[in-house]
Design a protein around this motif. Sequence first.
Motif, PDB file in Angstrom:
ATOM      1  N   PHE A 197      61.748  27.845  73.316  1.00 25.48           N
ATOM      2  CA  PHE A 197      60.204  27.694  73.737  1.00 25.48           C
ATOM      3  C   PHE A 197      59.996  28.337  74.314  1.00 25.48           C
ATOM      4  CE2 PHE A 197      58.089  25.148  77.058  1.00 25.48           C
ATOM      5  CZ  PHE A 197      56.961  24.345  76.632  1.00 25.48           C
ATOM      6  N   CYS A 198      57.514  29.009  74.251  1.00 26.53           N
ATOM      7  CA  CYS A 198      56.723  28.967  74.958  1.00 26.53           C
ATOM      8  C   CYS A 198      56.306  28.606  75.540  1.00 26.53           C
ATOM      9  CB  CYS A 198      57.038  30.492  74.895  1.00 26.53           C
ATOM     10  SG  CYS A 198      56.282  31.471  75.101  1.00 26.53           S
ATOM     11  N   ASP A 199      55.793  27.876  76.668  1.00 28.58           N
ATOM     12  CA  ASP A 199      54.861  27.247  76.666  1.00 28.58           C
ATOM     13  C   ASP A 199      53.247  28.556  77.347  1.00 28.58           C
ATOM     14  OD1 ASP A 199      55.240  28.206  79.313  1.00 28.58           O
ATOM     15  OD2 ASP A 199      55.512  26.277  80.405  1.00 28.58           O
ATOM     16  N   SER A 200      52.343  27.949  77.349  1.00 25.76           N
ATOM     17  CA  SER A 200      51.089  28.887  78.086  1.00 25.76           C
ATOM     18  C   SER A 200      51.603  29.992  79.073  1.00 25.76           C
ATOM     19  CB  SER A 200      49.817  27.977  78.627  1.00 25.76           C
ATOM     20  OG  SER A 200      50.237  26.311  79.589  1.00 25.76           O
TER      21      SER A 200
ATOM     22  N   PRO B  78      59.920  33.485  66.349  1.00 26.82           N
ATOM     23  CA  PRO B  78      60.207  31.923  66.140  1.00 26.82           C
ATOM     24  C   PRO B  78      58.912  31.356  65.329  1.00 26.82           C
ATOM     25  CG  PRO B  78      61.422  32.537  68.040  1.00 26.82           C
ATOM     26  CD  PRO B  78      60.368  33.548  67.630  1.00 26.82           C
ATOM     27  N   GLU B  79      59.425  30.885  63.983  1.00 22.30           N
ATOM     28  CA  GLU B  79      58.304  30.650  63.366  1.00 22.30           C
ATOM     29  C   GLU B  79      57.342  29.602  64.098  1.00 22.30           C
ATOM     30  OE1 GLU B  79      54.995  28.951  60.993  1.00 22.30           O
ATOM     31  OE2 GLU B  79      56.352  31.171  61.137  1.00 22.30           O
ATOM     32  N   GLN B  80      57.601  28.763  65.061  1.00 23.06           N
ATOM     33  CA  GLN B  80      56.832  27.561  65.952  1.00 23.06           C
ATOM     34  C   GLN B  80      56.575  28.503  66.643  1.00 23.06           C
ATOM     35  OE1 GLN B  80      59.728  24.920  68.467  1.00 23.06           O
ATOM     36  NE2 GLN B  80      57.937  24.720  69.145  1.00 23.06           N
TER      37      GLN B  80
ATOM     38  N   ASP C 176      61.818  41.869  71.381  1.00 24.44           N
ATOM     39  CA  ASP C 176      62.749  40.803  70.300  1.00 24.44           C
ATOM     40  C   ASP C 176      62.676  39.480  70.676  1.00 24.44           C
ATOM     41  OD1 ASP C 176      64.489  39.253  68.112  1.00 24.44           O
ATOM     42  OD2 ASP C 176      66.255  41.185  68.620  1.00 24.44           O
ATOM     43  N   LEU C 177      62.391  39.016  70.137  1.00 33.20           N
ATOM     44  CA  LEU C 177      62.237  37.488  71.310  1.00 33.20           C
ATOM     45  C   LEU C 177      62.357  36.696  70.206  1.00 33.20           C
ATOM     46  CD1 LEU C 177      57.783  37.439  71.342  1.00 33.20           C
ATOM     47  CD2 LEU C 177      60.126  37.852  72.969  1.00 33.20           C
ATOM     48  N   ALA C 178      63.532  36.942  69.455  1.00 36.33           N
ATOM     49  CA  ALA C 178      64.711  35.810  68.116  1.00 36.33           C
ATOM     50  C   ALA C 178      65.207  35.274  69.066  1.00 36.33           C
ATOM     51  CB  ALA C 178      64.689  36.819  67.004  1.00 36.33           C
ATOM     52  N   GLY C 179      65.617  35.322  70.327  1.00 30.55           N
ATOM     53  CA  GLY C 179      66.142  34.030  70.912  1.00 30.55           C
ATOM     54  C   GLY C 179      65.604  33.486  71.918  1.00 30.55           C
TER      55      GLY C 179
ATOM     56  N   THR D   2      51.763  28.702  67.853  1.00 28.80           N
ATOM     57  CA  THR D   2      51.230  28.767  68.345  1.00 28.80           C
ATOM     58  C   THR D   2      50.587  30.103  68.970  1.00 28.80           C
ATOM     59  OG1 THR D   2      52.704  27.881  69.696  1.00 28.80           O
ATOM     60  CG2 THR D   2      51.800  28.756  70.840  1.00 28.80           C
ATOM     61  N   PHE D   3      50.817  31.237  68.751  1.00 23.71           N
ATOM     62  CA  PHE D   3      50.150  32.457  69.132  1.00 23.71           C
ATOM     63  C   PHE D   3      49.012  31.878  67.583  1.00 23.71           C
ATOM     64  CE2 PHE D   3      54.114  35.834  69.828  1.00 23.71           C
ATOM     65  CZ  PHE D   3      53.536  35.259  71.318  1.00 23.71           C
ATOM     66  N   ARG D   4      48.894  31.343  66.963  1.00 27.89           N
ATOM     67  CA  ARG D   4      47.889  31.485  65.410  1.00 27.89           C
ATOM     68  C   ARG D   4      47.336  30.576  66.452  1.00 27.89           C
ATOM     69  NH1 ARG D   4      52.063  31.923  61.532  1.00 27.89           N
ATOM     70  NH2 ARG D   4      52.416  29.651  61.649  1.00 27.89           N
ATOM     71  N   ARG D   5      47.446  29.574  66.441  1.00 32.69           N
ATOM     72  CA  ARG D   5      46.614  28.261  67.391  1.00 32.69           C
ATOM     73  C   ARG D   5      45.571  28.592  68.390  1.00 32.69           C
ATOM     74  NH1 ARG D   5      51.084  24.981  67.394  1.00 32.69           N
ATOM     75  NH2 ARG D   5      50.954  24.846  69.128  1.00 32.69           N
ATOM     76  N   THR D   6      46.305  30.127  69.358  1.00 35.54           N
ATOM     77  CA  THR D   6      45.616  30.836  70.087  1.00 35.54           C
ATOM     78  C   THR D   6      44.872  31.644  70.508  1.00 35.54           C
ATOM     79  OG1 THR D   6      47.628  31.202  71.054  1.00 35.54           O
ATOM     80  CG2 THR D   6      47.269  29.046  72.168  1.00 35.54           C
TER      81      THR D   6
END
Length: 115
Positions: A55-58, A84-86, A49-52, A90-94
């Motif tokens: 921030f997530c970088d590479s 989270p949407e942000q 559950d990543l709702a919390g 990132t998932f879509r871009r990568t």
Amino acid sequence: MADSSVEVVPSLHCLVARVSGEMAQSTVPLFRARFRQLIVPPARVIVLDLAGVSFCDSAGLNVLLAARRQAHALGAVLRLAGVPEQLQQTFRRTGTDQVLRLYDSVIDAETAPCG
């Protein structure tokens, strides 16, 4: 780093872990160690559950991909919920969204058919 955590929450269907804080270079060791502890037999479906996650970088993405590989090697399925949407962007871009299974909620992830 102190505000980043992985907490197992009760579930009847699978192993569910609530991930919170920043998934970044400085917290990678914590997440890598916790995911290795959680993704072990007999777990068949693991829901993170990543709702919390704020921030997530590479480095964080790499930890999630490594967790997916570990689950796959054990014959288990890793599912991500409440992303989270942000982070979804990132998932879509990568292209990561093509590898990791994303669900709107923990309930959706828990009840999705295996396969």
